[in-house]
Enzyme design. Structure first.
Site, short mmCIF file in Angstrom:
data_model
loop_
_atom_site.label_atom_id
_atom_site.label_comp_id
_atom_site.label_asym_id
_atom_site.label_seq_id
_atom_site.Cartn_x
_atom_site.Cartn_y
_atom_site.Cartn_z
CB SER A 151 -0.84 -0.03 1.29
OG SER A 151 -1.40 1.23 1.57
CE1 TYR A 177 -4.49 -2.19 5.01
CE2 TYR A 177 -3.16 -0.23 4.64
CZ TYR A 177 -3.98 -1.23 4.16
OH TYR A 177 -4.29 -1.28 2.81
#
Ligand SMILES: NC(=O)c1ccc[n+]([C@@H]2O[C@H](COP(=O)([O-])OP(=O)(O)OC[C@H]3O[C@@H](n4cnc5c(N)ncnc54)[C@H](O)[C@@H]3O)[C@@H](O)[C@H]2O)c1
Length: 327
Positions: free
Chosen positions: A147, A164
């Site tokens: 990401s 995350y």
């Protein structure tokens, strides 16, 4: 790998979003596809969509598997070998992911480790399990999804985003290190790292179920209280909202994340597959991802300052109030 016809592709998290679109586009080119997910219902939809658009003879299989559990990943691998009657695969997309586990203070350790488990261990176990099958193919390509949070551990000031980000940084480091490991030990297997910016998917809608949390609509008044406090801390005007208005607002924000993104999941999948065809190891998905990459490299010390986010938003990027990692 220049074309996907007749190739066998494994995709984790194929139930919705980019995983589904990768499956559809590969199948449309005549690639055989094996998807896994925790949602049988979403996989059934993906399978039907793939079969509708695929040339005759294209195999599409769906497998229930939680990628954070190595035993399930190994069972998925065995099922792929069996159902595709193969000892090799050509493409592996370690794509499954969820948000959550933002704070070491206000989120439970259990949730933190669940998010980290799916986003990091899912990629690690997927790579371990399927690497021998990629090596057994005449040419192979491993594609791991990180990401922009793999190089920028933030959603902006005031929003903790630790599990995350930690997982996505790990995926980035692991995948970059594999470039040399593969060149030395399996030069016919390539590897790519996917770093999307904001892509219109159901990740915010899907995350509560995977974390065992209620969806916004199902939250009790007690469950809403800490959420309201956190949103207020972030400066969102939630003080005057009734519980029902807050539930509806949260649901709307999750839907907006999917429906008002600068890039669709289908367009993102096309960019990823183009990158694979070109043999690009570093696939930045979206103009926001490219801009963030430039800005973080240019001035890393500024990356976590309010001015950095203001500059990014002034350029028209990441301007939704809630993004993955939020409630
Ligand atoms: N959408 C974005 O803006 C964005 C940005 C950067 C990175 N990503 C990453 O892209 C990848 C794909 O996400 P998406 O945005 O398409 O979201 P999505 O929720 O639409 O798709 C992810 C899929 O993974 C599945 N999944 C979740 N946990 C799983 C588990 N434990 N085992 C197996 N399957 C599981 C979900 O059910 C879902 O079908 C993720 O790794 C995500 O972190 C997304």
């Amino acid at each position: 790998m220049k074309d996907f016809r007749g190739k066998i592709a494994v995709i984790t998290g194929g139930g919705t979003g980019m995983g589904r679109e990768l499956a559809k586009q590969l199948a449309a080119e005549g690639g055989h596809v094996a998807i896994c997910d925790v949602s049988a219902e979403h996989m059934a939809e993906t399978k039907a969509l793939c079969e509708k658009g695929a040339p005759k003879g294209t195999r599409v299989t769906a497998h229930l598997c939680d990628v954070s559990d190595e035993k399930q990943v190994l069972a998925f691998r065995d099922a792929v070998k069996r159902e595709h009657a193969t000892d090799h695969v050509h493409l592996v997309f370690n794509n499954a992911g969820i948000a959550g586990g933002g704070s070491l203070f206000s989120d439970s350790r259990e949730e933190w480790e669940r998010t980290f488990g799916v986003c990091w261990y899912g990629v690690y176990y997927g790579t371990r399990a399927f690497l021998p099958l990629l090596v057994a193919a005449p040419e192979g390509h491993l594609v791991n999804t990180s990401s922009v949070n793999g190089f920028w551990a933030s959603l902006g000031p005031g929003i903790p985003h630790t599990a995350y980000s930690a997982a996505k940084f790990a995926v980035k480091g692991f995948t970059e290190a594999l470039i040399n490991d593969l060149r030395v030990n399996a030069p016919h297997v390539a590897v790519s790292l996917v770093m999307p910016g904001h892509v219109g998917t159901s990740i915010v809608l899907n995350t509560p179920a995977v974390l065992g949390r209620p969806s916004p609509k199902e939250m009790t008044a007690e469950e809403l209280r800490p959420v309201r406090e956190r949103l207020a801390q972030r400066g969102l005007p939630v003080g005057a909202l009734s519980d029902d208005q807050l539930r509806a607002g949260m649901q709307q924000m999750a839907e907006d994340f999917r429906d008002k993104a600068p890039l669709s999941a289908a367009a993102a999948a096309t960019l990823i597959l183009d990158g694979v065809r070109k043999g690009t190891w570093r696939i930045l998905v979206g103009e926001d991802a490219k801009e963030l990459d430039r800005m973080v490299r240019y001035a890393p010390e500024r990356a976590y300052e309010p001015g950095f986010m203001e500059e990014l938003r002034a350029k028209g990027h990441l301007d939704l109030p809630l993004t993955p990692g939020d409630e």
